[in-house]
Design a protein around this motif. Structure first.
Motif, PDB file in Angstrom:
ATOM      1  N   LYS A  31       0.916  -1.197  -0.038  1.00 57.59           N
ATOM      2  CA  LYS A  31       0.167   0.000   0.173  1.00 57.59           C
ATOM      3  C   LYS A  31       0.911   1.204  -0.074  1.00 57.59           C
ATOM      4  O   LYS A  31       1.846   1.373   0.746  1.00 57.59           O
ATOM      5  CB  LYS A  31      -1.087  -0.130   1.125  1.00 57.59           C
ATOM      6  CG  LYS A  31      -2.130  -0.670   0.982  1.00 57.59           C
ATOM      7  CD  LYS A  31      -1.996  -2.200   1.340  1.00 57.59           C
ATOM      8  CE  LYS A  31      -1.781  -2.787   2.791  1.00 57.59           C
ATOM      9  NZ  LYS A  31      -1.718  -4.254   2.665  1.00 57.59           N
ATOM     10  N   TYR A  33       0.502   5.873  -0.597  1.00 58.06           N
ATOM     11  CA  TYR A  33      -0.526   6.940  -0.442  1.00 58.06           C
ATOM     12  C   TYR A  33       0.257   8.260  -0.734  1.00 58.06           C
ATOM     13  O   TYR A  33       1.480   8.356  -0.666  1.00 58.06           O
ATOM     14  CB  TYR A  33      -0.856   7.067   0.884  1.00 58.06           C
ATOM     15  CG  TYR A  33      -1.521   5.673   1.597  1.00 58.06           C
ATOM     16  CD1 TYR A  33      -0.523   4.864   1.989  1.00 58.06           C
ATOM     17  CD2 TYR A  33      -2.712   5.386   1.525  1.00 58.06           C
ATOM     18  CE1 TYR A  33      -0.762   3.695   2.765  1.00 58.06           C
ATOM     19  CE2 TYR A  33      -3.156   4.073   2.281  1.00 58.06           C
ATOM     20  CZ  TYR A  33      -2.256   3.282   2.601  1.00 58.06           C
ATOM     21  OH  TYR A  33      -2.478   2.155   3.430  1.00 58.06           O
ATOM     22  N   LEU A  45      -5.934  13.063   1.705  1.00 57.79           N
ATOM     23  CA  LEU A  45      -5.424  11.919   0.841  1.00 57.79           C
ATOM     24  C   LEU A  45      -5.964  12.404  -0.509  1.00 57.79           C
ATOM     25  O   LEU A  45      -7.132  12.439  -0.861  1.00 57.79           O
ATOM     26  CB  LEU A  45      -6.211  10.662   1.285  1.00 57.79           C
ATOM     27  CG  LEU A  45      -5.879   9.428   0.679  1.00 57.79           C
ATOM     28  CD1 LEU A  45      -4.470   9.177   0.585  1.00 57.79           C
ATOM     29  CD2 LEU A  45      -6.763   8.384   1.220  1.00 57.79           C
ATOM     30  N   TYR A  48      -4.187   6.726  -3.865  1.00 56.01           N
ATOM     31  CA  TYR A  48      -3.610   5.599  -2.910  1.00 56.01           C
ATOM     32  C   TYR A  48      -3.562   4.579  -4.007  1.00 56.01           C
ATOM     33  O   TYR A  48      -4.298   4.391  -5.128  1.00 56.01           O
ATOM     34  CB  TYR A  48      -4.337   5.290  -1.609  1.00 56.01           C
ATOM     35  CG  TYR A  48      -5.887   4.957  -1.809  1.00 56.01           C
ATOM     36  CD1 TYR A  48      -6.864   5.964  -1.982  1.00 56.01           C
ATOM     37  CD2 TYR A  48      -6.198   3.630  -1.948  1.00 56.01           C
ATOM     38  CE1 TYR A  48      -8.095   5.651  -2.204  1.00 56.01           C
ATOM     39  CE2 TYR A  48      -7.763   3.389  -2.069  1.00 56.01           C
ATOM     40  CZ  TYR A  48      -8.536   4.320  -2.182  1.00 56.01           C
ATOM     41  OH  TYR A  48      -9.681   4.075  -2.356  1.00 56.01           O
ATOM     42  N   TYR A  50      -3.276   0.104  -3.777  1.00 54.01           N
ATOM     43  CA  TYR A  50      -2.964  -1.207  -2.888  1.00 54.01           C
ATOM     44  C   TYR A  50      -2.144  -2.334  -3.580  1.00 54.01           C
ATOM     45  O   TYR A  50      -2.149  -3.239  -2.861  1.00 54.01           O
ATOM     46  CB  TYR A  50      -4.392  -1.548  -2.523  1.00 54.01           C
ATOM     47  CG  TYR A  50      -5.322  -0.860  -1.655  1.00 54.01           C
ATOM     48  CD1 TYR A  50      -6.646  -0.965  -1.531  1.00 54.01           C
ATOM     49  CD2 TYR A  50      -4.697   0.134  -0.831  1.00 54.01           C
ATOM     50  CE1 TYR A  50      -7.189  -0.469  -0.734  1.00 54.01           C
ATOM     51  CE2 TYR A  50      -5.326   1.027  -0.067  1.00 54.01           C
ATOM     52  CZ  TYR A  50      -6.570   0.610   0.201  1.00 54.01           C
ATOM     53  OH  TYR A  50      -7.529   1.236   1.129  1.00 54.01           O
ATOM     54  N   SER A  96      -0.043  -3.708   6.867  1.00 53.24           N
ATOM     55  CA  SER A  96      -1.468  -3.897   7.426  1.00 53.24           C
ATOM     56  C   SER A  96      -1.906  -2.726   8.499  1.00 53.24           C
ATOM     57  O   SER A  96      -3.035  -2.613   8.586  1.00 53.24           O
ATOM     58  CB  SER A  96      -1.578  -5.196   8.117  1.00 53.24           C
ATOM     59  OG  SER A  96      -1.320  -6.405   7.417  1.00 53.24           O
ATOM     60  N   TYR A  97      -1.082  -1.848   9.148  1.00 53.66           N
ATOM     61  CA  TYR A  97      -1.470  -1.086  10.070  1.00 53.66           C
ATOM     62  C   TYR A  97      -1.051   0.455   9.769  1.00 53.66           C
ATOM     63  O   TYR A  97      -1.313   0.956   8.930  1.00 53.66           O
ATOM     64  CB  TYR A  97      -1.004  -1.757  11.373  1.00 53.66           C
ATOM     65  CG  TYR A  97      -1.405  -2.743  11.645  1.00 53.66           C
ATOM     66  CD1 TYR A  97      -0.745  -4.073  11.584  1.00 53.66           C
ATOM     67  CD2 TYR A  97      -2.828  -3.083  11.951  1.00 53.66           C
ATOM     68  CE1 TYR A  97      -1.284  -5.465  11.994  1.00 53.66           C
ATOM     69  CE2 TYR A  97      -3.404  -4.290  12.240  1.00 53.66           C
ATOM     70  CZ  TYR A  97      -2.742  -5.343  12.110  1.00 53.66           C
ATOM     71  OH  TYR A  97      -3.261  -6.671  12.534  1.00 53.66           O
ATOM     72  N   GLU A  98       0.004   0.693  10.471  1.00 53.53           N
ATOM     73  CA  GLU A  98       0.481   2.343  10.551  1.00 53.53           C
ATOM     74  C   GLU A  98       1.063   2.407   9.037  1.00 53.53           C
ATOM     75  O   GLU A  98       1.613   1.781   8.526  1.00 53.53           O
ATOM     76  CB  GLU A  98       1.484   2.408  11.595  1.00 53.53           C
ATOM     77  CG  GLU A  98       2.540   1.600  11.709  1.00 53.53           C
ATOM     78  CD  GLU A  98       2.283   0.288  12.636  1.00 53.53           C
ATOM     79  OE1 GLU A  98       1.325   0.252  12.722  1.00 53.53           O
ATOM     80  OE2 GLU A  98       3.318  -0.363  12.999  1.00 53.53           O
ATOM     81  N   GLN A  99       0.899   3.792   8.579  1.00 49.21           N
ATOM     82  CA  GLN A  99       1.502   4.266   7.589  1.00 49.21           C
ATOM     83  C   GLN A  99       2.917   4.974   7.903  1.00 49.21           C
ATOM     84  O   GLN A  99       2.815   5.506   9.000  1.00 49.21           O
ATOM     85  CB  GLN A  99       0.655   5.288   6.792  1.00 49.21           C
ATOM     86  CG  GLN A  99      -0.717   4.690   6.459  1.00 49.21           C
ATOM     87  CD  GLN A  99      -1.350   5.594   5.617  1.00 49.21           C
ATOM     88  OE1 GLN A  99      -1.194   6.815   5.472  1.00 49.21           O
ATOM     89  NE2 GLN A  99      -2.699   5.156   5.292  1.00 49.21           N
TER      90      GLN A  99
END
Lengths: 110, 114
Positions: A31, A33, A45, A48, A50, A96-99
C-alpha cells in the motif's frame, strides 16, 4: 521502521510546467499513498494504491495523476502546474497497520 | 462514517510542564486502530504509537504516555516534563479494521517555550 524517500525535497517551478514528484520505499509495502498538506494544516489524501497497477483517487479531488508500475515506486505527476498547486506533498506506505511517511516535497508554483 | 476530533488547535507550555493532547474519535466498527503521529517543523510525519480497539491498556514510553478509553471514545496523549524538542504538530488518526486508509484529526500545534 520503513524507509521511504521523496525527491525533490523542494521545488520552485513556473506556471504551466509539467512536474513529477518521486516516491520510493524499500520495505516491500503493497500500500502507498499521496497526501497534500498546507504547512501544519490538515492532511488530505489525494491518491492511493493497494498494489501494482492499482491506483485510486483519494478524498480530495486533485488534478494530479499517479502510476504504480513497480511495488517500490509511486510517482505523482502534474501535467500543468498552477499556483493553486503550491503545497507540501507527502508520500506514505504501509503494511497492514500504520503508515510510514517520507520527508515530503514542498512545491511552489510561481 | 469515521471522524477524529482534536479540539485543541494550539497549546503553548513552558518547558518541564506536563501537557495532554486530546483526541476523540467516532466509528461504528468494533475493530479499529488508533494512532498518534508527530510532525516537527521539518515536515515529516513520525509514527509514535498504534493501539487496537481490543487493547485498552495504557502505554508509557519514556516521557510519553497514552490513555485509551473506549467508554469515552478518547485516545489522549500526555507528554511529561515537556522539552523544546517536543514542539511540533501532533496528529491523531483512526483506521477501520477492514480498510487501509487513515482518518486524521486536524492536528494540535504544541509549542514548548524555554
Amino acid at each position: 521502521e520503513a524507509d521511504i524517500y521523496q525527491t525533490p525535497r523542494y521545488l520552485v517551478i513556473g506556471t504551466g510546467k509539467k512536474i513529477t514528484l518521486e516516491c520510493s520505499q524499500t520495505m516491500g509495502h503493497d500500500k502507498m499513498y499521496w497526501y497534500q498538506q498546507d504547512p501544519g494544516m490538515e492532511l488530505h489524501l489525494i491518491h492511493y494504491s493497494y498494489g501494482v497497477n492499482s491506483t485510486e483517487k483519494g478524498d480530495l479531488s486533485s488534478e494530479s495523476t499517479v502510476s504504480r508500475i513497480r511495488t517500490e515506486h509511486f510517482p505523482l505527476t502534474l501535467e500543468s502546474a498552477r499556483p493553486s498547486h503550491t503545497s507540501q506533498y507527502l508520500c506514505a506506505s504501509s503494511g497492514s497497520y500504520e503508515q510510514y511517511f517520507g520527508p515530503g516535497t514542498r512545491l511552489t508554483v510561481t | 462514517a469515521q471522524k477524529v476530533t482534536q479540539a485543541q488547535t494550539e497549546i503553548s507550555v513552558v518547558e518541564k510542564e506536563d501537557v495532554t493532547l486530546d483526541c476523540v474519535y467516532e466509528t461504528r466498527d468494533t475493530t479499529y486502530y488508533l494512532f498518534w503521529y508527530k510532525q516537527p517543523p521539518s515536515g515529516e510525519l513520525v509514527f509514535l504509537i498504534r493501539r487496537n480497539s481490543f487493547d485498552e491498556q495504557n502505554e508509557i514510553s519514556g516521557r510519553y504516555s497514552w490513555n485509551f478509553q473506549k467508554s469515552t471514545s478518547s485516545f489522549n496523549f500526555t507528554i511529561t516534563a515537556s522539552q523544546v524538542v517536543d514542539s511540533a504538530v501532533y496528529f491523531c488518526a483512526l483506521k477501520r479494521g477492514s480498510n487501509y486508509k487513515l482518518t486524521f484529526g486536524k492536528g494540535t500545534l504544541l509549542t514548548v517555550n524555554p
